[in-house]
Design a protein around this motif. Structure first.
Motif, short mmCIF file in Angstrom:
data_model
loop_
_atom_site.label_atom_id
_atom_site.label_comp_id
_atom_site.label_asym_id
_atom_site.label_seq_id
_atom_site.Cartn_x
_atom_site.Cartn_y
_atom_site.Cartn_z
N UNK A 21 82.72 15.55 71.13
CA UNK A 21 81.35 15.08 70.91
C UNK A 21 80.50 16.18 70.26
N UNK A 22 80.69 17.42 70.71
CA UNK A 22 79.99 18.55 70.09
C UNK A 22 80.36 18.66 68.61
N UNK A 23 81.65 18.57 68.30
CA UNK A 23 82.11 18.66 66.92
C UNK A 23 81.55 17.51 66.08
N UNK A 24 81.55 16.31 66.63
CA UNK A 24 80.97 15.18 65.90
C UNK A 24 79.49 15.40 65.64
N UNK A 25 78.78 15.98 66.61
CA UNK A 25 77.37 16.30 66.42
C UNK A 25 77.15 17.33 65.33
#
Length: 179
Positions: A100-104
């Motif tokens: 989720x961090x990477x997608x953000x």
């Protein structure tokens, strides 16, 4: 049917469910890694540093899940199975957070790590041509592939959440909360 027989029967169902869920997590991990390698080797979509870090959980979950399933099959006591299943659940939950961090980072909601989304060249070390020859960075903030609006990092977050739910179901089955 005596109370003792009901308890033994329920625990047997819980062990079977936990065995099935643990195997499912292990095989989802293996399939996800195989898919990542397919994207990298066949489709030539190179992973960024964050993508490579997200693979660690799958490299852990596959053999660890098989080990826990083996212990379940050999009749290990519930008190020795629930903690490893909790570790497995925690590892894939952390991986979901990393995805989720990477997608953000890809969506531009926040900055990513400087090694893959910061400046590409440090012109203070060597000549420009030497720097260009050495730098082979795949940027973490640039999406190379999307399907249905999600990048591979987004799918990693979803797959990891699914794995966490499945292993959590195994814990609940061993605890006698579900079948």
């Amino acid at each position: 049917m005596t109370l003792d027989a009901v308890v033994k029967s329920a625990s047997g169902v819980g062990r079977k469910t936990a065995f099935a869920t643990t195997l499912a997590v292990a095989f989802i991990a293996a399939a996800t890694i195989a898919g990542a390698w397919f994207f990298q080797i066949v489709l030539e979509i190179l992973p960024c540093p964050l993508c490579l870090e997200q693979r660690y959980a799958y490299y852990f979950a596959f053999p660890f899940g098989l080990l826990v399933a083996f212990a379940l099959a050999k009749g290990a006591p519930r008190c020795l199975i629930i903690p490893p299943l909790a570790v497995l659940t925690l590892v894939v939950l952390v991986n979901a957070g990393l995805g989720a961090y990477h997608a953000g980072v890809e969506w531009g909601f926040w900055l990513g790590p400087t090694e893959c989304s910061g400046t590409v060249l440090d012109l203070g070390k060597g000549s420009l041509l030497e720097n260009l020859d050495r730098v082979k960075v795949v940027r973490c903030d640039q999406v190379q592939w999307r399907f249905l609006g999600l990048s591979l990092a987004g799918y990693n977050a979803l797959i990891s959440l699914l794995m966490a739910a499945i292993s959590g179901w195994g814990i609940a089955a061993l605890a006698g909360k579900v079948r």
